[in-house]
Design a protein around this motif. Structure first.
Motif, PDB file in Angstrom:
ATOM      1  N   GLU A 177       0.837  -1.207   0.000  1.00  0.00           N
ATOM      2  CA  GLU A 177       0.000   0.000   0.000  1.00  0.00           C
ATOM      3  C   GLU A 177       0.879   1.268   0.000  1.00  0.00           C
ATOM      4  N   ALA A 178       1.963   1.208   0.756  1.00  0.00           N
ATOM      5  CA  ALA A 178       2.878   2.359   0.820  1.00  0.00           C
ATOM      6  C   ALA A 178       3.540   2.592  -0.535  1.00  0.00           C
ATOM      7  N   LYS A 179       3.890   1.507  -1.192  1.00  0.00           N
ATOM      8  CA  LYS A 179       4.540   1.642  -2.508  1.00  0.00           C
ATOM      9  C   LYS A 179       3.547   2.192  -3.541  1.00  0.00           C
ATOM     10  N   GLN A 180       2.305   1.710  -3.467  1.00  0.00           N
ATOM     11  CA  GLN A 180       1.300   2.186  -4.421  1.00  0.00           C
ATOM     12  C   GLN A 180       0.991   3.668  -4.194  1.00  0.00           C
ATOM     13  N   ALA A 181       0.936   4.063  -2.925  1.00  0.00           N
ATOM     14  CA  ALA A 181       0.676   5.480  -2.624  1.00  0.00           C
ATOM     15  C   ALA A 181       1.761   6.361  -3.236  1.00  0.00           C
ATOM     16  N   GLN A 182       2.988   5.894  -3.214  1.00  0.00           N
ATOM     17  CA  GLN A 182       4.101   6.671  -3.788  1.00  0.00           C
ATOM     18  C   GLN A 182       3.987   6.749  -5.304  1.00  0.00           C
ATOM     19  N   LEU A 183       3.577   5.666  -5.918  1.00  0.00           N
ATOM     20  CA  LEU A 183       3.407   5.691  -7.378  1.00  0.00           C
ATOM     21  C   LEU A 183       2.272   6.636  -7.768  1.00  0.00           C
ATOM     22  N   ASP A 184       1.183   6.591  -6.994  1.00  0.00           N
ATOM     23  CA  ASP A 184       0.056   7.495  -7.277  1.00  0.00           C
ATOM     24  C   ASP A 184       0.481   8.958  -7.124  1.00  0.00           C
ATOM     25  N   ALA A 185       1.200   9.225  -6.042  1.00  0.00           N
ATOM     26  CA  ALA A 185       1.655  10.600  -5.797  1.00  0.00           C
ATOM     27  C   ALA A 185       2.632  11.043  -6.881  1.00  0.00           C
ATOM     28  N   ALA A 186       3.487  10.124  -7.304  1.00  0.00           N
ATOM     29  CA  ALA A 186       4.485  10.463  -8.337  1.00  0.00           C
ATOM     30  C   ALA A 186       3.805  10.819  -9.650  1.00  0.00           C
ATOM     31  N   GLY A 187       2.745  10.102  -9.965  1.00  0.00           N
ATOM     32  CA  GLY A 187       2.006  10.405 -11.199  1.00  0.00           C
ATOM     33  C   GLY A 187       1.413  11.802 -11.158  1.00  0.00           C
ATOM     34  N   GLN A 188       0.819  12.155 -10.006  1.00  0.00           N
ATOM     35  CA  GLN A 188       0.235  13.494  -9.869  1.00  0.00           C
ATOM     36  C   GLN A 188       1.315  14.570  -9.877  1.00  0.00           C
ATOM     37  N   LEU A 189       2.440  14.271  -9.202  1.00  0.00           N
ATOM     38  CA  LEU A 189       3.549  15.230  -9.167  1.00  0.00           C
ATOM     39  C   LEU A 189       4.069  15.503 -10.581  1.00  0.00           C
ATOM     40  N   GLN A 190       4.251  14.439 -11.339  1.00  0.00           N
ATOM     41  CA  GLN A 190       4.740  14.620 -12.717  1.00  0.00           C
ATOM     42  C   GLN A 190       3.773  15.479 -13.528  1.00  0.00           C
ATOM     43  N   ASP A 191       2.497  15.192 -13.398  1.00  0.00           N
ATOM     44  CA  ASP A 191       1.486  15.993 -14.113  1.00  0.00           C
ATOM     45  C   ASP A 191       1.577  17.468 -13.712  1.00  0.00           C
ATOM     46  N   ASP A 192       1.712  17.711 -12.412  1.00  0.00           N
ATOM     47  CA  ASP A 192       1.751  19.097 -11.926  1.00  0.00           C
ATOM     48  C   ASP A 192       3.013  19.820 -12.411  1.00  0.00           C
ATOM     49  N   LEU A 193       4.141  19.124 -12.382  1.00  0.00           N
ATOM     50  CA  LEU A 193       5.391  19.736 -12.853  1.00  0.00           C
ATOM     51  C   LEU A 193       5.277  20.120 -14.323  1.00  0.00           C
ATOM     52  N   MET A 194       4.669  19.226 -15.099  1.00  0.00           N
ATOM     53  CA  MET A 194       4.518  19.499 -16.532  1.00  0.00           C
ATOM     54  C   MET A 194       3.512  20.626 -16.772  1.00  0.00           C
ATOM     55  N   PHE A 195       2.470  20.681 -15.943  1.00  0.00           N
ATOM     56  CA  PHE A 195       1.488  21.759 -16.081  1.00  0.00           C
ATOM     57  C   PHE A 195       2.124  23.123 -15.798  1.00  0.00           C
ATOM     58  N   VAL A 196       2.838  23.198 -14.674  1.00  0.00           N
ATOM     59  CA  VAL A 196       3.481  24.471 -14.306  1.00  0.00           C
ATOM     60  C   VAL A 196       4.489  24.871 -15.390  1.00  0.00           C
ATOM     61  N   ALA A 197       5.256  23.896 -15.869  1.00  0.00           N
ATOM     62  CA  ALA A 197       6.253  24.178 -16.914  1.00  0.00           C
ATOM     63  C   ALA A 197       5.578  24.685 -18.184  1.00  0.00           C
ATOM     64  N   GLY A 198       4.476  24.071 -18.553  1.00  0.00           N
ATOM     65  CA  GLY A 198       3.767  24.479 -19.757  1.00  0.00           C
ATOM     66  C   GLY A 198       3.275  25.917 -19.669  1.00  0.00           C
ATOM     67  N   GLU A 199       2.752  26.284 -18.500  1.00  0.00           N
ATOM     68  CA  GLU A 199       2.270  27.658 -18.307  1.00  0.00           C
ATOM     69  C   GLU A 199       3.433  28.651 -18.315  1.00  0.00           C
ATOM     70  N   LEU A 200       4.529  28.275 -17.678  1.00  0.00           N
ATOM     71  CA  LEU A 200       5.704  29.165 -17.660  1.00  0.00           C
ATOM     72  C   LEU A 200       6.276  29.343 -19.063  1.00  0.00           C
ATOM     73  N   ASN A 201       6.253  28.286 -19.840  1.00  0.00           N
ATOM     74  CA  ASN A 201       6.789  28.373 -21.208  1.00  0.00           C
ATOM     75  C   ASN A 201       5.995  29.371 -22.052  1.00  0.00           C
ATOM     76  N   LYS A 202       4.712  29.480 -21.748  1.00  0.00           N
ATOM     77  CA  LYS A 202       3.871  30.424 -22.512  1.00  0.00           C
ATOM     78  C   LYS A 202       4.302  31.879 -22.306  1.00  0.00           C
TER      79      LYS A 202
END
Lengths: 355, 100
Positions: A177-202
């Protein structure tokens, strides 16, 4: 105090040692680094050079003319207006003035702005405010300006975030369960990093600083590297500096990989190759400081690991030299004699391209 | 900062741009900048030489020169001088399309 040389402990306390004692500390430090990271220890000539740096009589030391390096920053402008939590001085200054002060008074080689919490997750929710201010500041600055923050995956766990907290699951024996929680969080983190980067690039962002990457472990680092790779595909001219959180990637998950390499336990000389593969432009190796050991011991360890990283890196490396890393004592007002000796040794012996 | 290049006081920003845009190690970055400026590498941290050269090239100086290029104007000139891509400069030029 005759024949005694002033230096510091890893917590900043002044101490006095003989030349022979410092030489012993340097030897112990480099051997410790070599054993832990499985890299060569400093040669006797390099140890002698480090000893000479510690024995220089001046309170402040520096490299020779022509050896100066670029000093990049992680929102040093925040130091003007932030509070103690950010090592700030609490001056009544706004971000634009702080940034220009860093450029034209402190004369930094790069400047940076970021969310006051210095994490990408809270930056996401006010991204319009951040991109607007970045755009305004980029019109007035001349030196390269980063938008910087930490991936900081810890903010994605309860009670601060939506995912189960591995630190609560692991003591209960809920490993999967702990490992899955980290994978779930990592997926959201990656999405957020890419979102912020995309907005900054604009708004024409010149660069992003992924500061203290991997602070929540290997899944945090995986998300950061994956995000960098995707960001560079769509924004190749938005340059990225990625710095480590500790001297090896913490194996909070234990099995996650990037490009087929397991991340847990990687030291700087190994992680830099994955950073290169992701498209990182400047890599920031980090080496922990042991507050119970001397600065000669800590700096010797740091120089050993940084040198090993510089030897294999095809991209510039800027070792982190904030308080508590790469030999700099873990104290909020780091002794200037220790700081400048760390800088000099990391450049002259560690062959750093910047700091 | 004791071992730093010195930002726009000298040529620190220019060397930083090369590290970022071309992933250049420090010696290669310095060599590139020195060649573009027509000086020796050792001159890149010579305050007296760089102060004059930055004014001559109009790429921003630490001292406020009234009417001289600053900020995005200086960055436009730096991108051209060093032959590099700067995101903010590209956006600025895009917004000025048809006017310059």
């Amino acid at each position: 105090m005759q024949n005694r040389i002033m230096t510091h402990m890893g917590d900043g306390e002044r101490i006095y040692m003989s030349r022979e004692e410092i030489a012993e500390e340097i030897a112990r430090g480099t051997n410790d680094a070599a054993e832990r990271a499985e890299i060569p220890a400093l040669t006797q000539k390099e140890q002698d050079k480090l000893l000479e740096i510690f024995c220089e009589p001046g309170r402040i030391v520096s490299v020779s003319p022509g050896e100066e390096v670029v000093v990049s920053d992680d929102a040093c402008s925040m130091s003007y207006y932030a509070d103690q939590e950010n090592s700030g001085m609490g001056l009544p200054m706004c971000r634009p003035v702080s940034i220009l002060n860093w450029e034209r008074v402190a004369c930094g080689d790069t400047c940076c702005m970021g969310h006051t919490d210095f994490s990408y997750k809270p930056a996401k929710s006010i991204i319009n405010y951040e991109t607007n201010e970045y755009y305004t500041n980029s019109q007035s600055t001349t030196i390269p300006m980063f938008y910087g923050s930490q991936p900081n995956m810890g903010l994605y766990y309860r009670p601060d975030g939506p995912f189960d907290n591995p630190s609560e699951l692991l003591p209960l024996g809920k490993i999967e369960e702990a490992k899955q929680a980290q994978l779930d969080a990592a997926g959201q983190l990656q999405d957020d990093l890419m979102f912020v980067a995309g907005e900054l690039n604009k708004v024409g962002c010149e660069g992003m600083n992924f500061d203290t990457s991997g602070s929540a472990g290997d899944a945090d680092m995986m998300a950061s590297l994956k995000a960098v790779k995707e960001i560079k595909k769509v924004a190749p001219n938005m340059y990225i500096e990625l710095g480590m959180a500790s001297e090896f990637v913490l194996g909070m998950h234990g099995s996650v990989e990037f490009e087929g390499t397991r991340l847990a336990g990687l030291y700087p000389h190994q992680l830099v190759k994955l950073a290169e593969a992701a498209g990182v432009d400047i890599f920031g190796p980090t080496v922990n400081v042991n507050t119970s050991e001397s600065t000669p011991w800590n700096l010797s360890r740091s120089v050993t690991m940084v040198k090993a990283t510089a030897e294999v890196a095809n991209i510039p490396i800027h070792p982190n030299v904030g308080m508590g890393v790469c030999g700099v004592p873990m104290y909020e007002v780091p002794p200037i004699g220790a700081v400048t000796r760390c800088s000099k040794a990391l450049v002259q012996i560690g062959k750093a391209d910047g700091l | 900062m004791g071992s730093a290049m010195g930002g726009i006081r000298t040529a620190g920003d220019l060397v930083a741009w090369m590290q970022l845009s071309k992933k250049m190690k420090i010696n290669d970055a310095k060599k590139h900048v020195a060649e573009k400026l027509g000086v020796d590498v050792i001159d890149l941290t010579d305050e007296e030489k760089m102060r004059e050269l930055r004014e001559e090239k109009n790429i921003g100086t630490i001292i406020s020169l009234i009417g001289a290029a600053k900020g995005i104007q200086a960055k436009c000139r730096i991108a051209e001088l060093l032959d590099i891509e700067i995101n903010s400069v590209n956006l600025f030029k895009s917004n000025m399309k048809g006017l310059i």
